[in-house]
Motif scaffolding. Structure first.
Motif, PDB file in Angstrom:
ATOM      1  N   GLY A  24       1.418 -20.118  -1.050  1.00  0.00           N
ATOM      2  CA  GLY A  24       2.212 -18.958  -0.657  1.00  0.00           C
ATOM      3  C   GLY A  24       1.584 -18.095   0.406  1.00  0.00           C
ATOM      4  O   GLY A  24       2.265 -17.621   1.324  1.00  0.00           O
ATOM      5  N   ASN A  25       0.269 -17.901   0.327  1.00  0.00           N
ATOM      6  CA  ASN A  25      -0.471 -17.084   1.297  1.00  0.00           C
ATOM      7  C   ASN A  25      -1.792 -17.770   1.622  1.00  0.00           C
ATOM      8  O   ASN A  25      -2.863 -17.346   1.159  1.00  0.00           O
ATOM      9  N   GLU A 137       8.890   1.843   5.231  1.00  0.00           N
ATOM     10  CA  GLU A 137       9.679   1.271   4.153  1.00  0.00           C
ATOM     11  C   GLU A 137       9.626  -0.250   4.097  1.00  0.00           C
ATOM     12  O   GLU A 137       9.795  -0.845   3.032  1.00  0.00           O
ATOM     13  N   THR A 138       9.426  -0.893   5.253  1.00  0.00           N
ATOM     14  CA  THR A 138       9.501  -2.356   5.352  1.00  0.00           C
ATOM     15  C   THR A 138       8.353  -2.886   6.198  1.00  0.00           C
ATOM     16  O   THR A 138       8.089  -2.338   7.276  1.00  0.00           O
ATOM     17  N   PRO A 139       7.667  -3.943   5.776  1.00  0.00           N
ATOM     18  CA  PRO A 139       6.655  -4.557   6.636  1.00  0.00           C
ATOM     19  C   PRO A 139       7.299  -5.064   7.936  1.00  0.00           C
ATOM     20  O   PRO A 139       8.216  -5.886   7.897  1.00  0.00           O
ATOM     21  N   LEU A 140       6.824  -4.549   9.058  1.00  0.00           N
ATOM     22  CA  LEU A 140       7.399  -4.872  10.366  1.00  0.00           C
ATOM     23  C   LEU A 140       6.315  -5.319  11.329  1.00  0.00           C
ATOM     24  O   LEU A 140       5.194  -4.814  11.301  1.00  0.00           O
ATOM     25  N   LEU A 299      -0.219  -8.786   7.342  1.00  0.00           N
ATOM     26  CA  LEU A 299       0.254  -7.500   6.836  1.00  0.00           C
ATOM     27  C   LEU A 299       0.660  -7.604   5.366  1.00  0.00           C
ATOM     28  O   LEU A 299       0.350  -6.725   4.554  1.00  0.00           O
ATOM     29  N   LEU A 300       1.339  -8.699   5.019  1.00  0.00           N
ATOM     30  CA  LEU A 300       1.777  -8.894   3.639  1.00  0.00           C
ATOM     31  C   LEU A 300       0.595  -9.115   2.692  1.00  0.00           C
ATOM     32  O   LEU A 300       0.661  -8.771   1.513  1.00  0.00           O
ATOM     33  N   ASP A 304      -3.843  -2.398   3.315  1.00  0.00           N
ATOM     34  CA  ASP A 304      -4.089  -1.330   4.285  1.00  0.00           C
ATOM     35  C   ASP A 304      -2.974  -1.331   5.334  1.00  0.00           C
ATOM     36  O   ASP A 304      -2.954  -2.167   6.236  1.00  0.00           O
ATOM     37  N   ARG A 305      -2.042  -0.394   5.223  1.00  0.00           N
ATOM     38  CA  ARG A 305      -0.945  -0.310   6.177  1.00  0.00           C
ATOM     39  C   ARG A 305      -1.303   0.570   7.375  1.00  0.00           C
ATOM     40  O   ARG A 305      -0.483   0.773   8.258  1.00  0.00           O
ATOM     41  N   THR A 306      -2.525   1.126   7.373  1.00  0.00           N
ATOM     42  CA  THR A 306      -2.908   1.994   8.489  1.00  0.00           C
ATOM     43  C   THR A 306      -3.481   1.196   9.656  1.00  0.00           C
ATOM     44  O   THR A 306      -3.565   1.700  10.769  1.00  0.00           O
ATOM     45  N   ALA A 307      -3.913  -0.039   9.382  1.00  0.00           N
ATOM     46  CA  ALA A 307      -4.443  -0.868  10.463  1.00  0.00           C
ATOM     47  C   ALA A 307      -3.319  -1.233  11.420  1.00  0.00           C
ATOM     48  O   ALA A 307      -2.156  -1.332  11.030  1.00  0.00           O
TER      49      ALA A 307
END
Length: 391
Positions: A24-25, A137-140, A299-300, A304-307
């Motif tokens: 999966g990853n 709201e959504t991984p982009l 990203l998934l 860390d969403r700030t990177a």
């Protein structure tokens, strides 16, 4: 009897959770381990149950890709790259077309976010604030757009224009035009910024013509203004615009490249199917699509969403038949050269000083008051098309 994940784990000599990650990853495990798991799964004929895996992981196993216009030959290459990399990671791809409508773009992001784990958004026209809100709201991942800390894949537009300007300079061109795309286009702004600097450094005069729809019809509409600007070469926002220029030039009996050279951007397949074949700045669309999925998978897998991971892809100029040296008479006429009356040899010729002019349709732009040296602006007027961003 159906093969289970435990059977694969036993065959590969790893735990069931490692099998889940490897299939999966795969970026979460060592490459050798992932390959061993894939080989074990393949030899046993194992097919993961997406629904069951989704209940455990909270993932759908789907990725979305949104493009502004599937009819534009630039985007199928990106979609192919997205599809290929997603398939390698065992993801299914959902494709959506916004028809160059910013409102539809945001609505599709909201709709797809309920059905996919993340979205690759190609050449978005949405405002920066709305994109930042959507990213919360959504991984982009953005393709061909750069906004704050949102992960993105872009191409080196400035270097592509550098190659085009160097090519035209070497051929002897000194006064060139740029047919702009939509003013809302990030790529258009980057290319124009680069051209202004590059032509000034090269001692060339740049005539800015625009903006126009990023389509064949946009090039047809721009062609007469380009000819009125008395340039010896023109660089178009994209290949579709360049093809429209070629069509209109042919209709008016203008020889390409004898009277005017034409350079496009994107290197779509149609650029080699016209006569003369189009010189174009090639963009690696499939590599861009693959890179977009790579960033999305990272990203998934990250908390860390700030990177803000970014990738910039290189471009290269494909020289074909639509560019050549300007004829001596064309060069004199279109750079404003004058012949002194000291004799037939013209040894005292000198170029007129370049000027920057803002001209409206139907007005004699070259006779208007000069402004900043080295640049001329030919405007389509306040009601001119802004169009949609396609790259």
């Amino acid at each position: 009897m159906a093969v289970t994940i435990k059977d694969v784990a036993r065959a590969a000599g790893v735990s069931a959770s490692t099998v889940c990650r490897a299939l999966g990853n795969p970026q979460l495990v060592r490459p050798a381990t992932a390959e061993r798991v894939r080989q074990a799964a393949g030899s046993l004929g194992y097919r993961p149950n997406r629904a069951a895996r989704g209940l455990i992981t909270g993932r759908t196993g789907n990725l979305g890709v949104i493009v502004p216009d599937l009819a534009n030959p630039f985007f199928p290459g990106i979609v192919k790259g997205v599809q290929a990399r997603a398939r390698e990671a065992d993801y299914t791809v959902f494709l959506a077309d916004t028809d160059e409508d910013p409102a539809a773009e945001l609505e599709l992001v909201r709709t797809l976010s309920k059905q996919v784990d993340g979205i690759v958004l190609c050449s978005p026209r949405t405002g920066e604030d709305d994109l930042r809100a959507a990213y919360e709201e959504t991984p982009l991942v953005l393709l061909n757009r750069r906004v704050g800390r949102i992960p993105c894949v872009t191409v080196d537009n400035v270097d592509g224009e550098r190659q085009a300007v160097a090519h035209l300079t070497a051929l002897g061109h000194r006064r060139i035009a740029y047919v702009e795309g939509p003013r809302s286009s990030w790529a258009n702004r980057e290319r124009l910024r680069g051209l202004r600097t590059l032509t000034r450094t090269a001692g060339m005069e740049l005539v800015e013509v625009g903006s126009f729809l990023p389509q064949f019809s946009g090039g047809v509409a721009a062609a007469d203004l380009v000819l009125a600007a008395r340039v010896t070469a023109v660089i178009a926002y994209n290949d579709l615009v360049a093809l429209g220029l070629l069509h209109r030039f042919a209709a008016r009996g203008v020889d390409v490249p004898g009277e005017i050279s034409v350079v496009g951007c994107d290197d779509i397949i149609l650029s080699t199917m016209v006569s003369p074949a189009l010189t174009s700045i090639a963009i690696p669309t499939q590599s861009a699509g693959r890179a977009g999925v790579e960033l999305l998978l990272q990203l998934l897998a990250s908390t860390d969403r700030t990177a803000a991971p970014r990738r910039t892809l290189s471009t290269h100029l494909m020289v074909r038949e639509s560019t050549g040296p300007p004829r001596p008479d064309e060069r004199r006429a279109r750079t404003g050269r004058t012949r002194a009356s000291t004799g037939p040899s013209g040894s005292n010729e000198r170029p007129a000083q370049p000027s920057r002019v803002r001209a409206q349709p139907g007005q004699p732009g070259p006779n208007e008051r000069p402004a900043r040296p080295g640049r001329v602006r030919v405007s389509t007027g306040p009601s001119g098309p802004d169009g949609g961003e396609t790259e």
